[in-house]
Structure formats: C-alpha cells, structure tokens
Design an enzyme around this catalytic site. Structure first.
Site, PDB file in Angstrom:
ATOM      1  N   CYS A  33       0.747  -1.094  -0.124  1.00 12.91           N
ATOM      2  CA  CYS A  33      -0.029  -0.147  -0.054  1.00 12.91           C
ATOM      3  C   CYS A  33       0.853   1.333  -0.014  1.00 12.91           C
ATOM      4  O   CYS A  33       0.240   2.383  -0.013  1.00 12.91           O
ATOM      5  CB  CYS A  33      -0.949  -0.074   1.204  1.00 12.91           C
ATOM      6  SG  CYS A  33      -0.035   0.112   2.832  1.00 12.91           S
ATOM      7  N   ASP A  35       2.403   2.593   2.592  1.00 13.97           N
ATOM      8  CA  ASP A  35       2.440   3.203   3.972  1.00 13.97           C
ATOM      9  C   ASP A  35       3.650   3.012   4.633  1.00 13.97           C
ATOM     10  O   ASP A  35       4.466   1.817   4.128  1.00 13.97           O
ATOM     11  CB  ASP A  35       1.278   2.719   4.755  1.00 13.97           C
ATOM     12  CG  ASP A  35      -0.201   3.268   4.382  1.00 13.97           C
ATOM     13  OD1 ASP A  35      -0.115   4.075   3.337  1.00 13.97           O
ATOM     14  OD2 ASP A  35      -1.053   2.546   4.667  1.00 13.97           O
ATOM     15  N   CYS A  58      -2.787   3.563   7.386  1.00 13.78           N
ATOM     16  CA  CYS A  58      -4.257   3.378   7.700  1.00 13.78           C
ATOM     17  C   CYS A  58      -4.608   3.206   9.149  1.00 13.78           C
ATOM     18  O   CYS A  58      -3.602   3.170  10.184  1.00 13.78           O
ATOM     19  CB  CYS A  58      -4.727   2.277   6.967  1.00 13.78           C
ATOM     20  SG  CYS A  58      -4.197   0.890   7.502  1.00 13.78           S
ATOM     21  N   CYS A 102      -1.368  -4.943   7.600  1.00 10.25           N
ATOM     22  CA  CYS A 102      -0.867  -3.808   8.123  1.00 10.25           C
ATOM     23  C   CYS A 102      -0.357  -3.793   9.596  1.00 10.25           C
ATOM     24  O   CYS A 102       0.541  -3.020   9.628  1.00 10.25           O
ATOM     25  CB  CYS A 102      -2.025  -2.826   8.387  1.00 10.25           C
ATOM     26  SG  CYS A 102      -3.403  -2.575   7.102  1.00 10.25           S
TER      27      CYS A 102
END
Ligand code: FES
Length: 133
Positions: A33, A35, A58, A102
């Site tokens: 992603c 991040d 996120c 994540c």
C-alpha cells in the site's frame, strides 16, 4: 469494520512521536500500500525503556503501532524480537482479514529498530529519521 479496541487505539494512540537521542531507529514500508512507519527506541541495559512511533498509514497501522509500542516497553530486546504481528493483533482482539498485512509494519519496525541499536553499538549508523516535508 474495526472492533472497539482498535478504534480506541486509533483515536487515542499512545507513544506518538520520536524519542530524542534514541538508541534504535526502525523505518519500514508496506510494499502493498506504500504506507510507512518509524519506531524509535530508548534502550538501557538491553531493556526497552521507551518507544515512540510515527505512522503514515491507515487506522489499522496506527492502532497496531500504538499497541506494539505499549507492549515492548519493559521488554528485553530478546523478548521484543519475539513479538509477532499475530500477538499485536491478539492484543487488539482482532483485525479484519484484509487489514492483517498492516500489522506486519509494527513487528518489522521494532525488529529494524533493535537491529539498528545493535549496529550502533558496533559503530554502524545506517539510517536517519523520517523528515517532515
Ligand atoms: Fe497500508 Fe494499512 S493499508 S498499512
């Protein structure tokens, strides 16, 4: 989509920021992603006495960063190296399946910060903190 514990950790994260004069710095990115997360550690006699994070990611990344920093404070570096994303997710009482990736950021950032600490003890400095732009 998130349980109450995750939402609380996201809305009121603990240990946000960067430790001045840190002993270990871990910066990792999530390839899926884009991040990124930074963790700084203060370590005394191989015990983590403080941990702070900055996460550009996120809600699940922020919640797991906060929880992981809380979990490692007071651990020896050997104990912290055994902290897995699974244990952080358990502490948060679960994440949606599509958000499990994540939680890997926190585990990897802590491992990277401990590796950096060990390198610094040997005079090797490889990384610098994330700079604001
Ligand atoms: Fe990137 Fe969660 S979507 S860390």
């Amino acid at each position: 989509m998130y349980n109450e514990k995750v939402m609380e950790a996201f809305k009121n994260p603990k240990n946000v920021g960067e430790i001045e004069n840190y002993d270990g710095l871990g910066k990792v990115g999530n390839a899926s992603c884009g991040d990124i997360m930074q963790i700084t550690l203060k370590i005394e006699n191989d015990v983590i006495v403080d941990a702070k994070f900055k996460t550009f990611g996120c809600a699940a990344a922020i919640a797991t960063s906060s929880t992981a920093t809380q979990m490692v404070i007071g651990m020896t570096i050997d104990e912290a190296l055994k902290l897995t994303n699974k244990k952080v997710v358990e502490e948060l009482e679960g994440l949606p399946p599509q958000k499990i990736h994540c939680s890997v950021l926190a585990e990897e950032a802590i491992k990277a910060a401990i590796e950096d600490y060990q390198n610094r003890k040997n005079g090797i400095v490889k990384d610098e903190p994330i700079k604001s732009v």
